[in-house]
Scaffold this motif. Structure first.
Motif, PDB file in Angstrom:
ATOM      1  N   GLY A   1      -5.078 -26.554 -22.325  1.00  0.00           N
ATOM      2  CA  GLY A   1      -5.482 -25.607 -22.774  1.00  0.00           C
ATOM      3  C   GLY A   1      -6.816 -26.402 -24.040  1.00  0.00           C
ATOM      4  O   GLY A   1      -6.358 -27.789 -24.326  1.00  0.00           O
ATOM      5  N   PRO A   2      -7.153 -25.801 -24.156  1.00  0.00           N
ATOM      6  CA  PRO A   2      -8.197 -27.212 -26.202  1.00  0.00           C
ATOM      7  C   PRO A   2      -7.020 -27.882 -26.457  1.00  0.00           C
ATOM      8  O   PRO A   2      -7.892 -29.018 -26.689  1.00  0.00           O
ATOM      9  CB  PRO A   2      -9.088 -25.794 -26.846  1.00  0.00           C
ATOM     10  N   ASP A   3      -5.768 -27.366 -27.072  1.00  0.00           N
ATOM     11  CA  ASP A   3      -5.416 -28.967 -27.547  1.00  0.00           C
ATOM     12  C   ASP A   3      -4.991 -29.980 -26.896  1.00  0.00           C
ATOM     13  O   ASP A   3      -3.963 -30.675 -27.424  1.00  0.00           O
ATOM     14  CB  ASP A   3      -4.192 -27.633 -28.719  1.00  0.00           C
ATOM     15  N   GLY A   4      -4.254 -29.509 -25.101  1.00  0.00           N
ATOM     16  CA  GLY A   4      -3.799 -30.412 -24.478  1.00  0.00           C
ATOM     17  C   GLY A   4      -4.842 -31.439 -23.609  1.00  0.00           C
ATOM     18  O   GLY A   4      -6.330 -31.382 -23.751  1.00  0.00           O
ATOM     19  N   TRP A   5      -4.225 -33.057 -23.464  1.00  0.00           N
ATOM     20  CA  TRP A   5      -5.432 -33.727 -23.234  1.00  0.00           C
ATOM     21  C   TRP A   5      -5.011 -33.204 -20.878  1.00  0.00           C
ATOM     22  O   TRP A   5      -5.709 -34.002 -20.723  1.00  0.00           O
ATOM     23  CB  TRP A   5      -5.134 -34.568 -22.997  1.00  0.00           C
ATOM     24  N   LEU A   6      -4.800 -32.173 -20.594  1.00  0.00           N
ATOM     25  CA  LEU A   6      -4.839 -32.336 -19.213  1.00  0.00           C
ATOM     26  C   LEU A   6      -5.543 -30.940 -18.807  1.00  0.00           C
ATOM     27  O   LEU A   6      -5.790 -31.898 -17.321  1.00  0.00           O
ATOM     28  CB  LEU A   6      -2.967 -31.567 -19.092  1.00  0.00           C
ATOM     29  N   GLY A   7      -6.846 -30.995 -19.644  1.00  0.00           N
ATOM     30  CA  GLY A   7      -7.394 -29.322 -19.378  1.00  0.00           C
ATOM     31  C   GLY A   7      -6.254 -28.306 -18.914  1.00  0.00           C
ATOM     32  O   GLY A   7      -5.463 -28.584 -18.747  1.00  0.00           O
ATOM     33  N   THR A   8      -7.705 -27.209 -18.635  1.00  0.00           N
ATOM     34  CA  THR A   8      -7.294 -26.197 -18.247  1.00  0.00           C
ATOM     35  C   THR A   8      -8.374 -25.726 -17.131  1.00  0.00           C
ATOM     36  O   THR A   8      -9.370 -25.659 -16.810  1.00  0.00           O
ATOM     37  CB  THR A   8      -8.415 -25.590 -20.016  1.00  0.00           C
ATOM     38  N   TRP A   9      -7.104 -25.363 -16.450  1.00  0.00           N
ATOM     39  CA  TRP A   9      -7.737 -24.627 -15.071  1.00  0.00           C
ATOM     40  C   TRP A   9      -8.326 -23.238 -15.256  1.00  0.00           C
ATOM     41  O   TRP A   9      -8.365 -22.456 -16.025  1.00  0.00           O
ATOM     42  CB  TRP A   9      -7.084 -24.290 -13.521  1.00  0.00           C
ATOM     43  N   ASP A  10      -9.569 -22.790 -14.676  1.00  0.00           N
ATOM     44  CA  ASP A  10     -10.140 -21.881 -14.579  1.00  0.00           C
ATOM     45  C   ASP A  10     -11.253 -21.575 -13.142  1.00  0.00           C
ATOM     46  O   ASP A  10     -11.082 -21.970 -12.172  1.00  0.00           O
ATOM     47  CB  ASP A  10     -11.654 -22.399 -15.012  1.00  0.00           C
ATOM     48  N   ASP A  11     -10.501 -19.913 -12.607  1.00  0.00           N
ATOM     49  CA  ASP A  11     -10.718 -19.642 -11.913  1.00  0.00           C
ATOM     50  C   ASP A  11     -12.379 -19.225 -11.305  1.00  0.00           C
ATOM     51  O   ASP A  11     -12.815 -19.376 -10.137  1.00  0.00           O
ATOM     52  CB  ASP A  11     -10.045 -18.122 -11.206  1.00  0.00           C
ATOM     53  N   ASN A  12     -12.689 -19.077 -11.999  1.00  0.00           N
ATOM     54  CA  ASN A  12     -13.781 -19.090 -12.175  1.00  0.00           C
ATOM     55  C   ASN A  12     -15.054 -20.173 -11.478  1.00  0.00           C
ATOM     56  O   ASN A  12     -16.120 -20.206 -11.512  1.00  0.00           O
ATOM     57  CB  ASN A  12     -15.156 -18.193 -13.434  1.00  0.00           C
ATOM     58  N   PHE A  13     -14.911 -21.154 -11.506  1.00  0.00           N
ATOM     59  CA  PHE A  13     -15.140 -22.492 -11.423  1.00  0.00           C
ATOM     60  C   PHE A  13     -14.290 -23.389 -10.054  1.00  0.00           C
ATOM     61  O   PHE A  13     -14.558 -24.332 -10.125  1.00  0.00           O
ATOM     62  CB  PHE A  13     -15.352 -23.717 -11.939  1.00  0.00           C
ATOM     63  N   THR A  14     -13.203 -22.539  -9.785  1.00  0.00           N
ATOM     64  CA  THR A  14     -12.578 -23.385  -8.307  1.00  0.00           C
ATOM     65  C   THR A  14     -13.687 -23.782  -7.201  1.00  0.00           C
ATOM     66  O   THR A  14     -13.772 -24.872  -6.990  1.00  0.00           O
ATOM     67  CB  THR A  14     -11.475 -21.888  -7.570  1.00  0.00           C
ATOM     68  N   GLY A  15     -14.941 -22.971  -7.345  1.00  0.00           N
ATOM     69  CA  GLY A  15     -15.883 -24.422  -5.843  1.00  0.00           C
ATOM     70  C   GLY A  15     -16.824 -25.214  -6.035  1.00  0.00           C
ATOM     71  O   GLY A  15     -16.933 -26.120  -5.595  1.00  0.00           O
ATOM     72  N   SER A  16     -16.623 -25.086  -8.016  1.00  0.00           N
ATOM     73  CA  SER A  16     -17.105 -26.526  -7.852  1.00  0.00           C
ATOM     74  C   SER A  16     -16.746 -27.540  -8.633  1.00  0.00           C
ATOM     75  O   SER A  16     -16.301 -28.452  -8.507  1.00  0.00           O
ATOM     76  CB  SER A  16     -17.848 -25.902  -9.905  1.00  0.00           C
TER      77      SER A  16
END
Length: 513
Positions: A222-237
């Motif tokens: 999420g935006p407040d954490g530092w692990l980052g957020t996975w987005d299925d729309n960018f799996t290929g990227s």
């Protein structure tokens, strides 16, 4: 910005130390008994022990943009560790792949540059094109490194950015011109030790600062954490990024000038594998500092306008590493921490200078311009090239707004253009009639995808948007073109459908003497 006396003194001491070691190392070049002076300068007479080559390669891989970018990526709400991991750990692991699959073929055949086997197999035209790609990409890398280095020295000492860039370049040029690989290697040892020690010293101060909460409490997506957020729309990227860094980090001259200088094939392989694993470990250090910056309470810090805005809110995430050090650690430790970026930048800048100059001297000047050039002449061509290359990188660094965008594009070029050629030459049977069309196809497909960091829009719409792995598509298409066209050309010449006299690229595909 006013001159910071303690910082200025530390910069002077550091640069004097680097110069002294670099000049001392020139004696190693003079004392080597290898075949030629050029070989002494470019590959250290193939006499570097595993400790020196390992430390030097690790230092070249832990660059200023890497250290700075790791902290920035983890801190950035739009990225986080998940999305910066390919650049940090993918490139590091590419060294391991090099050591396992590629080094034995390069070191075992006594090549001097990465382009040597490609030029020998594919001919002068393809060799010169690949040399140009290698040199241009190195120039972009040097310019990006100078941008980071200049900004860091300005923060530490108050020296204006322009003078910081000029001073750093002058120091690198001096010892690289006369000491070659040995000067670079010995100064690299100091620089990588400084990087690791500096980061290790700074981390406890950052994590225990009263304005920084526990990074374990912000270790979430999420935006407040530092692990980052996975987005299925960018799996290929995402897959595309991992493949690009794992394989695009293989065909880089900076690696092979250290590996080819090793005193044995076994040590050359170990150098790559150990440097790759060590680089992965070192990359975790700026990640921790970036996590600390993400966990900082910028309202308490009163950053800039003192209204609770964070560096991300004000667009200052690119300098988050020096910022968090400035607000959370004592002045002396802050100077050491910022010096880490300078040391990391210097260790990669000198290697890139020699890399570009060696490719020009051997694969362009000697191969095309002056085939009968003497060894002594080549040495001076390398030295002059070091000066010219440095001047060009300074010009780019001071005049181009988005140097880091050029750096990203350069990384893609290594993957899309050079990797298929390099791999094919070592493991398959390509020829110039496949190589040149493959380079053209790969270039067109990569450029057509655009580059957002340079505000260069795609030339046409790709399917799947964020899920479309445009880099890998360009690389695979280039690889396919190289293989198919090479086979067709070989078939036509060997069967006599095309007479030998039409072999204008001098590939000798008719197998005639």
């Amino acid at each position: 910005m006013a001159v910071q006396v303690p910082g200025l003194i530390s910069v002077i001491v550091f640069y004097v130390l680097i110069l002294v070691v670099g000049i001392w190392a020139t004696r190693k070049v003079k004392n080597q008994n290898s075949i030629t002076e050029t070989e002494n300068m470019l590959v250290g007479g193939r006499n570097m022990g595993i400790f020196l080559s390992f430390m030097s390669l690790t230092a070249s891989w832990i660059t200023g943009p890497t250290v700075n970018g790791a902290a920035e990526g983890v801190y950035n709400s739009n990225q986080g560790l998940l999305w910066v991991a390919p650049a940090l750990f993918g490139y590091s692991l590419s060294l391991v792949l090099n050591g396992i699959f590629f080094v034995n073929k390069m070191r075992g055949k006594g090549y001097v540059t990465l382009v040597d086997p490609m030029q020998a197999k594919l001919g002068l035209v393809a060799g010169v094109i690949l040399s140009a790609v290698q040199m241009v990409c190195d120039l972009f890398f040097q310019a990006a490194t100078l941008v980071v280095l200049g900004g860091t020295l300005e923060t530490i000492s108050g020296i204006p950015n322009v003078w910081a860039v000029l001073l750093s370049s002058a120091v690198c040029v001096f010892y690289t011109m006369f000491g070659g690989l040995y000067s670079i290697a010995y100064t690299d040892v100091i620089q990588i030790v400084f990087v690791v020690v500096g980061l290790v010293i700074a981390i406890p101060f950052v994590l225990t600062s009263e304005v920084v909460s526990s990074i374990s409490e912000t270790a979430y997506t999420g935006p407040d954490g530092w692990l980052g957020t996975w987005d299925d729309n960018f799996t290929g990227s995402y897959i595309d990024l991992w493949l690009m860094t794992l394989m695009g980090g293989i065909p880089i001259q900076d690696i092979y000038q250290k590996v080819l200088g090793s005193n044995s094939l076994k040590n050359a392989q170990l150098t790559c594998i150990l440097a790759g694993l060590t680089s992965c470990a070192i990359c975790t250090l700026p990640v921790i500092i970036g996590a600390g910056a993400k966990s900082a309470n910028w309202t308490i810090i009163d950053y800039k306008d003192a209204n609770g805005s964070s560096p991300f809110d004000l667009g200052d995430q690119a300098i988050i590493l020096p910022l968090i050090l400035n607000y959370t650690v004592p002045v002396v430790v802050s100077i050491i921490g910022l010096g880490v970026i300078a040391a990391a930048s210097m260790s990669s800048l000198d290697a890139a200078l020699l890399s570009t100059s060696s490719v020009f001297a051997r694969n362009v000047y000697q191969a095309v311009i002056r085939k009968k050039a003497s060894d002594r002449e080549l040495v001076w061509v390398i030295r002059i090239a070091v000066v010219i290359v440095s001047a060009l990188s300074i010009l780019i660094a001071l005049s181009v707004n988005s140097v880091l965008g050029l750096l990203y594009l350069a990384g893609d070029f290594f993957y899309c253009l050079v990797f298929p050629q390099f791999t094919s030459v070592l493991f398959l049977d390509p020829n110039a009639y496949g190589a040149i069309p493959a380079l053209i196809v790969g270039l067109i497909l990569r450029v057509a995808a655009g580059e957002s960091s340079l505000d260069f829009e795609p030339l046409f719409e790709f399917p799947g948007e964020g899920n479309y792995p445009f880099r890998t598509v360009a690389m695979v298409t280039s690889f396919f073109t190289l293989t198919v066209f090479s086979y067709i050309a070989k078939f036509l010449f060997e069967r006599g459908y095309i007479p030998k006299k039409y072999d204008f690229l001098k590939s000798n595909l008719a197998n005639e003497e």
